[in-house]
Design an enzyme around this catalytic site. Structure first.
Site, short mmCIF file in Angstrom:
data_model
loop_
_atom_site.label_atom_id
_atom_site.label_comp_id
_atom_site.label_asym_id
_atom_site.label_seq_id
_atom_site.Cartn_x
_atom_site.Cartn_y
_atom_site.Cartn_z
N LEU A 9 17.69 9.64 -47.37
CA LEU A 9 17.31 8.89 -46.27
C LEU A 9 17.18 7.58 -47.13
CD1 LEU A 9 13.78 9.37 -44.38
CD2 LEU A 9 15.22 7.56 -45.32
N ASP A 63 10.89 -0.52 -36.96
CA ASP A 63 10.20 -1.26 -37.68
C ASP A 63 8.82 -0.57 -38.68
OD1 ASP A 63 8.30 -3.48 -39.06
OD2 ASP A 63 7.62 -4.46 -37.03
N ASN A 90 13.45 1.58 -50.03
CA ASN A 90 14.17 0.68 -50.68
C ASN A 90 14.00 -0.13 -49.71
OD1 ASN A 90 16.70 -1.06 -51.59
ND2 ASN A 90 16.84 -1.45 -49.31
N TYR A 155 3.44 -10.08 -53.08
CA TYR A 155 4.47 -9.40 -53.17
C TYR A 155 4.83 -8.81 -54.92
CZ TYR A 155 9.48 -8.53 -54.18
OH TYR A 155 10.69 -7.83 -54.55
N LYS A 159 4.29 -5.07 -55.72
CA LYS A 159 5.78 -4.33 -56.67
C LYS A 159 4.91 -3.20 -57.83
CE LYS A 159 8.82 -5.01 -53.86
NZ LYS A 159 10.03 -3.63 -53.20
N1 LIG Z 1 16.86 -9.48 -54.16
C1 LIG Z 1 15.93 -9.21 -55.72
O1 LIG Z 1 16.34 -10.62 -56.04
C2 LIG Z 1 15.64 -8.03 -55.37
C3 LIG Z 1 14.70 -8.38 -56.64
C4 LIG Z 1 13.17 -7.21 -57.41
C5 LIG Z 1 13.86 -6.35 -55.88
N2 LIG Z 1 14.17 -6.39 -54.86
C6 LIG Z 1 14.01 -5.38 -53.93
O2 LIG Z 1 14.72 -4.14 -53.19
C7 LIG Z 1 14.54 -3.78 -51.93
C8 LIG Z 1 15.58 -4.00 -51.30
O3 LIG Z 1 15.54 -5.62 -50.87
P1 LIG Z 1 16.91 -6.03 -50.82
O4 LIG Z 1 17.74 -7.68 -52.28
O5 LIG Z 1 18.69 -5.87 -50.86
O6 LIG Z 1 16.41 -7.19 -49.32
P2 LIG Z 1 17.48 -7.91 -47.74
O7 LIG Z 1 19.17 -7.44 -48.39
O8 LIG Z 1 16.38 -8.31 -48.11
O9 LIG Z 1 17.31 -6.26 -47.80
C9 LIG Z 1 16.10 -5.33 -46.85
C10 LIG Z 1 16.16 -4.28 -46.25
O10 LIG Z 1 14.79 -4.13 -45.90
C11 LIG Z 1 14.74 -4.10 -44.62
N3 LIG Z 1 14.12 -3.90 -43.69
C12 LIG Z 1 13.06 -5.20 -44.37
N4 LIG Z 1 12.44 -5.56 -43.14
C13 LIG Z 1 11.62 -4.46 -42.31
C14 LIG Z 1 10.69 -3.45 -41.69
N5 LIG Z 1 9.76 -4.22 -40.92
N6 LIG Z 1 11.38 -2.43 -41.21
C15 LIG Z 1 12.26 -1.79 -41.50
N7 LIG Z 1 13.26 -2.23 -42.58
C16 LIG Z 1 12.93 -3.38 -42.87
C17 LIG Z 1 16.04 -4.77 -44.16
O11 LIG Z 1 16.57 -4.45 -42.80
P3 LIG Z 1 16.34 -4.87 -41.46
O12 LIG Z 1 16.24 -6.75 -41.32
O13 LIG Z 1 16.96 -4.86 -40.42
O14 LIG Z 1 14.89 -4.11 -40.94
C18 LIG Z 1 17.09 -4.99 -45.61
O15 LIG Z 1 17.75 -3.86 -44.92
C19 LIG Z 1 13.33 -4.77 -51.64
O16 LIG Z 1 12.60 -3.16 -51.62
C20 LIG Z 1 13.00 -5.60 -52.73
O17 LIG Z 1 11.49 -6.16 -52.53
C21 LIG Z 1 14.55 -7.00 -54.47
#
Ligand SMILES: NC(=O)c1ccc[n+]([C@@H]2O[C@H](COP(=O)([O-])OP(=O)(O)OC[C@H]3O[C@@H](n4cnc5c(N)ncnc54)[C@H](OP(=O)(O)O)[C@@H]3O)[C@@H](O)[C@H]2O)c1
Length: 259
Positions: A9, A63, A90, A155, A159
């Site tokens: 999942l 959501d 994630n 944020y 984390k």
């Molecule tokens: N990118 C970075 O620099 C970075 C660094 C450290 C950690 N992270 C962590 O990595 C994880 C993945 O993020 P990402 O970087 O891949 O960002 P991303 O491209 O913005 O992807 C975020 C995902 O979360 C989903 N999401 C957001 N709000 C949601 C909601 N209310 N309900 C269900 N799904 C939701 C989005 O899908 P929908 O919009 O379709 O709902 C999307 O699939 C996050 O936990 C983030 O904090 C990211």
């Protein structure tokens, strides 16, 4: 020997790291439950992975800031007789700005998603994993969880919760056959920076490739590692933060987040 297909999942599978996690499970022949709000993106990914790898896919548009979403989702899986062997928490987002000036409802949604939904889903799937002595949980934290983050206060704090929660869980789960891993990436090229409004921040001048970050997390999860920090520079940052005075860390983060 042929491997038995198990189900993963993945939350937040419609973009960024989540799509890469989904691909990795599919490549290994595992079935998928893909969760996020954007159904069209999930459907597209599900079709592609089904055709490419012959796996079963289930798409659940939800959501996860809605506290009723995790139990609904879990009930749907129970009804379909789907047993979750891998849970990847994630989905997450960030916000930026001085806390007092931010939209409080969105800050609370951030906690609902990054903290509560992650905890809720973990709590729902764990008992069955422990009962069958098999299962892996991968929570996506961040380097941001190792320090206080002025101008992204909620944020960073969310984390810190993910890291501490997962570490504690991993310890409690020793000897159960179930493992918990927290992946702590630094800046990564996904939709995250745009959503958080930090595209121009100094932190995002060089972002990591999401495919490699996800692969590192996936492999660490399979090894049952507790903390997974991808990249030598990020490992060094995490180590330096461990020995830095808190004041230095928060001043540094404040400057970077404001830049
Ligand atoms: N990118 C970075 O620099 C970075 C660094 C450290 C950690 N992270 C962590 O990595 C994880 C993945 O993020 P990402 O970087 O891949 O960002 P991303 O491209 O913005 O992807 C975020 C995902 O979360 C989903 N999401 C957001 N709000 C949601 C909601 N209310 N309900 C269900 N799904 C939701 C989005 O899908 P929908 O919009 O379709 O709902 C999307 O699939 C996050 O936990 C983030 O904090 C990211």
């Amino acid at each position: 020997m042929q491997r038995t297909a198990q189900t993963a999942l993945v939350t937040g599978a419609s973009a960024g790291l989540g799509t890469h996690f989904a691909r990795l499970f599919a490549q290994d022949g595992h079935n998928l439950v893909l969760v996020a709000r954007r159904q069209d993106k999930l459907d597209q990914l599900a079709t592609e992975l089904r055709q490419m790898y012959g796996i079963h896919t289930t798409v659940i548009a939800a959501d996860l800031t809605d506290p009723k979403a995790p139990p609904h989702l879990y009930e749907e899986l129970m009804r379909a007789g789907i047993e979750v062997e891998f849970l990847v928490n994630n989905a997450g987002f960030g916000t930026s700005g001085a806390f007092a000036e931010l939209d409080l409802a969105r800050e609370l949604d951030l906690i609902e998603l990054n903290v509560k939904a992650l905890t809720h889903l973990t709590g729902l799937v764990l008992p069955a994993m422990i009962a069958r002595r098999s299962g892996r949980i991968l929570n996506v934290g961040s380097l941001a969880g190792f320090l206080p983050g002025p101008f992204m206060a909620t944020y960073y704090a969310s984390k810190a919760y993910v890291i501490n929660f997962t570490e504690a869980l991993a310890y409690e789960l020793r000897g159960t056959g179930v493992t918990a891993t927290v992946l702590c990436p630094g800046a990564t090229a996904t939709e995250f920076a745009h959503v958080a409004g930090v595209e121009n921040s100094a932190l995002f001048t060089s972002s990591a490739d999401p495919a490699s970050v996800a692969r590192y997390g996936y492999r660490s999860m399979l090894k049952g590692k507790t903390i997974a920090i991808p990249g030598a520079r990020n490992k060094l940052s995490a180590e330096s933060l461990r020995v830095s005075p808190r004041l230095v860390a928060r001043v540094l983060a404040g400057h970077l987040n404001k830049s």
